[in-house]
Design a protein around this motif. Structure first.
Motif, PDB file in Angstrom:
ATOM      1  N   SER A 257       0.828  -1.203   0.000  1.00 23.74           N
ATOM      2  CA  SER A 257       0.000   0.000   0.000  1.00 23.74           C
ATOM      3  C   SER A 257       0.863   1.254   0.000  1.00 23.74           C
ATOM      4  O   SER A 257       2.083   1.192   0.209  1.00 23.74           O
ATOM      5  N   ALA A 258       0.233   2.385  -0.211  1.00 23.34           N
ATOM      6  CA  ALA A 258       0.964   3.655  -0.230  1.00 23.34           C
ATOM      7  C   ALA A 258       1.644   3.942   1.096  1.00 23.34           C
ATOM      8  O   ALA A 258       2.678   4.617   1.143  1.00 23.34           O
ATOM      9  N   ASP A 259       1.068   3.420   2.205  1.00 20.96           N
ATOM     10  CA  ASP A 259       1.684   3.687   3.507  1.00 20.96           C
ATOM     11  C   ASP A 259       2.578   2.537   3.977  1.00 20.96           C
ATOM     12  O   ASP A 259       2.968   2.475   5.140  1.00 20.96           O
ATOM     13  N   GLY A 260       2.913   1.604   3.080  1.00 16.92           N
ATOM     14  CA  GLY A 260       3.932   0.598   3.392  1.00 16.92           C
ATOM     15  C   GLY A 260       3.448  -0.719   3.931  1.00 16.92           C
ATOM     16  O   GLY A 260       4.271  -1.582   4.270  1.00 16.92           O
ATOM     17  N   ALA A 261       2.130  -0.964   4.015  1.00 14.74           N
ATOM     18  CA  ALA A 261       1.631  -2.265   4.480  1.00 14.74           C
ATOM     19  C   ALA A 261       1.522  -3.227   3.303  1.00 14.74           C
ATOM     20  O   ALA A 261       1.209  -2.815   2.182  1.00 14.74           O
ATOM     21  N   LEU A 262       1.769  -4.504   3.561  1.00 15.07           N
ATOM     22  CA  LEU A 262       1.569  -5.520   2.529  1.00 15.07           C
ATOM     23  C   LEU A 262       0.094  -5.917   2.531  1.00 15.07           C
ATOM     24  O   LEU A 262      -0.439  -6.353   3.559  1.00 15.07           O
ATOM     25  N   ILE A 263      -0.556  -5.777   1.389  1.00 15.38           N
ATOM     26  CA  ILE A 263      -1.980  -6.086   1.294  1.00 15.38           C
ATOM     27  C   ILE A 263      -2.145  -7.546   0.873  1.00 15.38           C
ATOM     28  O   ILE A 263      -1.681  -7.951  -0.192  1.00 15.38           O
ATOM     29  N   VAL A 264      -2.818  -8.323   1.717  1.00 12.27           N
ATOM     30  CA  VAL A 264      -3.131  -9.715   1.431  1.00 12.27           C
ATOM     31  C   VAL A 264      -4.646  -9.857   1.521  1.00 12.27           C
ATOM     32  O   VAL A 264      -5.222  -9.784   2.603  1.00 12.27           O
ATOM     33  N   ASP A 265      -5.277 -10.039   0.373  1.00  9.47           N
ATOM     34  CA  ASP A 265      -6.737 -10.109   0.314  1.00  9.47           C
ATOM     35  C   ASP A 265      -7.143 -11.544  -0.049  1.00  9.47           C
ATOM     36  O   ASP A 265      -6.917 -12.004  -1.169  1.00  9.47           O
ATOM     37  N   LEU A 266      -7.735 -12.255   0.918  1.00  8.20           N
ATOM     38  CA  LEU A 266      -8.111 -13.647   0.744  1.00  8.20           C
ATOM     39  C   LEU A 266      -9.598 -13.793   0.480  1.00  8.20           C
ATOM     40  O   LEU A 266     -10.403 -12.925   0.875  1.00  8.20           O
ATOM     41  N   THR A 267      -9.953 -14.903  -0.143  1.00  9.31           N
ATOM     42  CA  THR A 267     -11.364 -15.197  -0.371  1.00  9.31           C
ATOM     43  C   THR A 267     -11.601 -16.694  -0.223  1.00  9.31           C
ATOM     44  O   THR A 267     -10.656 -17.472  -0.158  1.00  9.31           O
ATOM     45  N   ARG A 268     -12.888 -17.078  -0.136  1.00 11.77           N
ATOM     46  CA  ARG A 268     -13.302 -18.470   0.022  1.00 11.77           C
ATOM     47  C   ARG A 268     -12.738 -19.077   1.318  1.00 11.77           C
ATOM     48  O   ARG A 268     -12.247 -20.199   1.337  1.00 11.77           O
ATOM     49  N   LEU A 269     -12.850 -18.345   2.382  1.00 11.96           N
ATOM     50  CA  LEU A 269     -12.344 -18.805   3.679  1.00 11.96           C
ATOM     51  C   LEU A 269     -13.381 -19.591   4.468  1.00 11.96           C
ATOM     52  O   LEU A 269     -13.025 -20.233   5.475  1.00 11.96           O
ATOM     53  N   GLY A 270     -14.646 -19.552   4.058  1.00  3.04           N
ATOM     54  CA  GLY A 270     -15.675 -20.234   4.830  1.00  3.04           C
ATOM     55  C   GLY A 270     -16.010 -19.455   6.096  1.00  3.04           C
ATOM     56  O   GLY A 270     -15.607 -18.298   6.280  1.00  3.04           O
ATOM     57  N   ASP A 271     -16.747 -20.105   6.988  1.00  2.00           N
ATOM     58  CA  ASP A 271     -17.141 -19.457   8.239  1.00  2.00           C
ATOM     59  C   ASP A 271     -16.047 -19.631   9.282  1.00  2.00           C
ATOM     60  O   ASP A 271     -15.670 -20.748   9.617  1.00  2.00           O
ATOM     61  N   LEU A 272     -15.561 -18.525   9.804  1.00  2.00           N
ATOM     62  CA  LEU A 272     -14.514 -18.542  10.823  1.00  2.00           C
ATOM     63  C   LEU A 272     -14.983 -17.738  12.027  1.00  2.00           C
ATOM     64  O   LEU A 272     -15.418 -16.587  11.882  1.00  2.00           O
ATOM     65  N   ASP A 273     -14.884 -18.334  13.220  1.00  2.00           N
ATOM     66  CA  ASP A 273     -15.200 -17.567  14.421  1.00  2.00           C
ATOM     67  C   ASP A 273     -14.004 -16.677  14.770  1.00  2.00           C
ATOM     68  O   ASP A 273     -12.952 -16.721  14.124  1.00  2.00           O
ATOM     69  N   GLU A 274     -14.159 -15.878  15.797  1.00  2.00           N
ATOM     70  CA  GLU A 274     -13.116 -14.906  16.128  1.00  2.00           C
ATOM     71  C   GLU A 274     -11.782 -15.561  16.481  1.00  2.00           C
ATOM     72  O   GLU A 274     -10.734 -15.138  15.970  1.00  2.00           O
ATOM     73  N   PRO A 275     -11.745 -16.628  17.335  1.00  2.61           N
ATOM     74  CA  PRO A 275     -10.456 -17.266  17.614  1.00  2.61           C
ATOM     75  C   PRO A 275      -9.801 -17.836  16.357  1.00  2.61           C
ATOM     76  O   PRO A 275      -8.575 -17.765  16.204  1.00  2.61           O
ATOM     77  N   SER A 276     -10.609 -18.401  15.444  1.00  2.00           N
ATOM     78  CA  SER A 276     -10.051 -18.960  14.211  1.00  2.00           C
ATOM     79  C   SER A 276      -9.486 -17.866  13.319  1.00  2.00           C
ATOM     80  O   SER A 276      -8.463 -18.056  12.651  1.00  2.00           O
ATOM     81  N   ARG A 277     -10.132 -16.718  13.299  1.00  2.00           N
ATOM     82  CA  ARG A 277      -9.610 -15.600  12.512  1.00  2.00           C
ATOM     83  C   ARG A 277      -8.253 -15.152  13.048  1.00  2.00           C
ATOM     84  O   ARG A 277      -7.335 -14.832  12.277  1.00  2.00           O
ATOM     85  N   MET A 278      -8.103 -15.136  14.366  1.00  2.00           N
ATOM     86  CA  MET A 278      -6.812 -14.749  14.935  1.00  2.00           C
ATOM     87  C   MET A 278      -5.743 -15.794  14.633  1.00  2.00           C
ATOM     88  O   MET A 278      -4.585 -15.452  14.355  1.00  2.00           O
ATOM     89  N   LEU A 279      -6.113 -17.075  14.679  1.00  2.00           N
ATOM     90  CA  LEU A 279      -5.148 -18.117  14.337  1.00  2.00           C
ATOM     91  C   LEU A 279      -4.716 -18.011  12.876  1.00  2.00           C
ATOM     92  O   LEU A 279      -3.531 -18.162  12.550  1.00  2.00           O
ATOM     93  N   LEU A 280      -5.670 -17.763  11.995  1.00  2.00           N
ATOM     94  CA  LEU A 280      -5.322 -17.584  10.588  1.00  2.00           C
ATOM     95  C   LEU A 280      -4.433 -16.363  10.411  1.00  2.00           C
ATOM     96  O   LEU A 280      -3.455 -16.390   9.649  1.00  2.00           O
ATOM     97  N   ALA A 281      -4.750 -15.293  11.130  1.00  2.00           N
ATOM     98  CA  ALA A 281      -3.904 -14.102  11.069  1.00  2.00           C
ATOM     99  C   ALA A 281      -2.486 -14.430  11.533  1.00  2.00           C
ATOM    100  O   ALA A 281      -1.502 -13.964  10.942  1.00  2.00           O
ATOM    101  N   ALA A 282      -2.365 -15.249  12.578  1.00  5.09           N
ATOM    102  CA  ALA A 282      -1.035 -15.636  13.071  1.00  5.09           C
ATOM    103  C   ALA A 282      -0.285 -16.432  12.013  1.00  5.09           C
ATOM    104  O   ALA A 282       0.923 -16.225  11.799  1.00  5.09           O
ATOM    105  N   GLN A 283      -0.992 -17.351  11.330  1.00  8.37           N
ATOM    106  CA  GLN A 283      -0.342 -18.101  10.257  1.00  8.37           C
ATOM    107  C   GLN A 283       0.258 -17.168   9.214  1.00  8.37           C
ATOM    108  O   GLN A 283       1.422 -17.317   8.817  1.00  8.37           O
ATOM    109  N   VAL A 284      -0.534 -16.221   8.756  1.00  9.58           N
ATOM    110  CA  VAL A 284      -0.106 -15.347   7.661  1.00  9.58           C
ATOM    111  C   VAL A 284       0.960 -14.358   8.121  1.00  9.58           C
ATOM    112  O   VAL A 284       2.019 -14.206   7.487  1.00  9.58           O
ATOM    113  N   VAL A 285       0.711 -13.685   9.221  1.00  4.31           N
ATOM    114  CA  VAL A 285       1.604 -12.597   9.652  1.00  4.31           C
ATOM    115  C   VAL A 285       2.970 -13.155  10.073  1.00  4.31           C
ATOM    116  O   VAL A 285       4.019 -12.608   9.705  1.00  4.31           O
ATOM    117  N   LEU A 286       2.981 -14.239  10.842  1.00 10.70           N
ATOM    118  CA  LEU A 286       4.264 -14.804  11.268  1.00 10.70           C
ATOM    119  C   LEU A 286       5.040 -15.339  10.075  1.00 10.70           C
ATOM    120  O   LEU A 286       6.271 -15.218  10.012  1.00 10.70           O
TER     121      LEU A 286
END
Length: 577
Positions: free
Chosen positions: A241-270
């Motif tokens: 992005s213009a301000d230096g963040a890497l944009i990762v836009d995913l689709t077809r993730l299915g239904d994810l609750d809040e803890p699962s979203r954080m786990l997925l975020a940990a997978q990607v970010v780490l």
């Protein structure tokens, strides 16, 4: 000097020195120091064929140039004749150890005919798969290529599919990264070692996302899962992005609750942090994956990592003279309180949990071994396990299970709770036991791997837990048998590496990467072999037992091992875990 340029100069010098016969290319050492390739500016392609090269030098220089995967191995393709333009460079990459030769193949035609066959020979240590994982397999390697003379210059006209490179060239051109997947039991993320091309560096983030979307490597199949479902994909290429963040836009993730979203975020970010991405704008169908958190950094998800290290205030211990004692901490050599330290039991080996609150010990009585478990106060109770031999115990990260091997064949697990008495169970370790007697077994501190000494060889395996409660050791791999020789014992240094002691005089102590790609000797100049025990942990000195006692080595500027317990050739040191 840049390592790549140095390699090219070495090749040129050898080309000048070699007129015929065998072109042998030794490297500085058959063992390499673990390091990471920098993610700086993209390098230019290595130079092409040297004018007037003979067939032996041409093929050797081709092997060196094959390390660069840029432009479909464009540097290596300069060595090919037009009829070899369909060379399948995507058919896998074989890594050779520190030396390879180029020699005329048996029965090769004379150079005067304008066509000949050159053999590449050496020792393969394994191959890099399309998943970016290194699969260890040390073996004799040879491969024949056909060389023709056109317009006064030799070029390669026929060669097998795949790429062959020496280890130093591979490590100059590939960057080790950890991709992260989910331990389905603990619901935390664990590391999975991969390798991505170091150039072009701008493509590394996209390659990491490809690896995440493809799932765990074969080494961890069944042991971990991904919260990226099979149909998940990127909506668009990763961009900045213009301000230096890497944009990762995913689709077809299915239904994810809040803890699962954080786990997925940990997978990607780490995973992306391994290729120097500091901030990720993680989206699901154009909206923030984690509501209210547009951008995420490593610090935001670090608490979900299953990498566990012993706390600095939890002392290392040693079993010596049948008693468990402190080996570090405020009172070195002081016996632990209770029966394991006062001589009520004849203790052979022991292990404490990562937090130091629980202890397991193997005791001897009348030629038989038994297991006792207890808490930090010194109170212990017997477990209904007996055998002629038991390996040093090993704890899971939560402290809820302790493992040991009975009679070199049966892997037993003991479930330990806060109130209920310990319960025994068995681990399906048939694949491991089939390889020979199990002399040592250590659980990794993230709980998803084992390190085992079996039949004198060093092996890794994955801990696979099924929904019905069965536990098995799968995906077994032997690490560097030719280099390590007969292994005596081993321990985890980190999730990425292990330390082993061997009966090989040139490498009494060795550090080995978890995938077997790299073996590094550890200084052993003032140790008295044979060595009998080893203890290791991140950010702690190594401990080994030789014929005079326990010695410590912290690396850095230390030029020799230091004795920390003398007169104890039977001592077994241990760090928590």
């Amino acid at each position: 000097m840049n390592p790549r340029r140095r390699g090219v100069l070495v090749a040129l010098l050898l080309a000048l020195c070699t007129a015929a016969g065998c072109a042998s290319v030794p490297e500085t050492s058959t063992v390499q120091v673990l390091r990471q390739v920098g993610g700086g500016e993209d390098a230019m392609l290595p130079p092409g064929p040297v004018e007037g090269s003979n067939p032996l030098d041409l093929v050797r220089d081709f092997v060196f140039a094959s390390g660069s995967s840029t432009e479909r191995h464009g540097a290596a393709r300069r060595f090919l004749a037009p009829e070899a333009e369909h060379w399948d460079d995507a058919a896998g990459l074989t890594v050779l150890d520190g030396q390879f030769d180029t020699v005329p193949a048996p029965g090769a035609a004379s150079l005067s005919t304008g066509v000949t066959t050159i053999r590449i020979r050496g020792t393969a240590i394994g191959r890099l798969t399309s998943s970016g994982s290194f699969e260890p397999e040390q073996r004799t390697f040879q491969q024949d290529v056909t060389v023709v003379r056109r317009d006064g210059q030799w070029r390669i006209s026929n060669l097998p599919p795949g790429v062959v490179v020496p280890l130093t060239v591979f490590r100059d051109n590939y960057k080790p990264v950890r991709t992260w997947f989910v331990d389905p039991v603990r619901r935390m993320v664990v590391a999975d070692q991969r390798h991505v091309p170091s150039t072009p560096s701008r493509a590394q983030a996209a390659r990491v996302m490809e690896l995440l979307l493809a799932g765990p490597s074969p080494a961890l199949q069944g042991a971990v899962v991904s919260l990226l479902p099979p149909g998940a994909q990127l909506r668009a290429n990763v961009t900045v992005s213009a301000d230096g963040a890497l944009i990762v836009d995913l689709t077809r993730l299915g239904d994810l609750d809040e803890p699962s979203r954080m786990l997925l975020a940990a997978q990607v970010v780490l995973s992306l942090s391994e290729v120097n991405v500091g901030r990720v704008r993680l989206l699901a169908d154009g909206e923030p994956l984690v509501p209210g958190r547009q951008d995420l950094t490593r610090e935001d998800v670090a608490a979900l990592s299953a990498v566990v290290q012993p706390a600095a205030d939890v002392p290392g211990l040693v079993v010596a003279g049948g008693r468990v004692r402190q080996l570090s901490g405020p009172e070195p050599s002081a016996p632990l309180p209770g029966a394991v330290g006062d001589g009520a039991y004849d203790v052979e080996s022991a292990a404490s949990t990562v937090d130091g609150t629980r202890l397991a010990a193997v005791t001897r009585s009348g030629g038989r071994r038994s297991l006792v478990v207890g808490d930090g106060s010194g109170d212990v109770s017997a477990v209904s396990l007996t055998a002629d031999t038991m390996t040093r115990p090993s704890w899971t990260p939560t402290g809820g299970e302790v493992w040991t091997v009975l009679d070199s064949a049966v892997v037993a697990r003991v479930l330990v709770g806060d109130t209920a008495p310990p319960r025994t169970g068995q681990v399906n370790a048939e694949e491991l036991a089939a390889l020979g007697p199990i002399a040592d077994l250590r659980l990794s501190r993230d709980g998803v791997r084992v390190l085992a000494v079996v039949g004198g060889g060093l092996h890794t395996g994955a801990v696979v837990r099924s929904i019905d409660g069965e536990v098995a050791i799968r995906n077994i791999r032997r690490l560097r048998p030719d280099d390590l020789g007969e292994v005596v014992a081993a321990d985890w240094r980190s999730v990425d590496s292990a330390i082993a002691i061997t009966r090989t005089g040139e490498m009494l102590v060795a550090q080995v990467s978890v995938d077997g790609l790299v073996v590094q000797p550890v200084l052993s100049n003032n140790l008295t072999p044979p060595l009998t025990a080893i203890a290791a942990a991140s950010n702690r000195p190594l401990w080994v037992t030789d014929q005079t006692g326990v010695w410590s080595f912290g690396g850095g500027d230390q030029v020799a091992w230091r004795q920390v317990l003398g007169g104890a050739p039977d001592a077994v040191p241990l760090y928590p875990g």
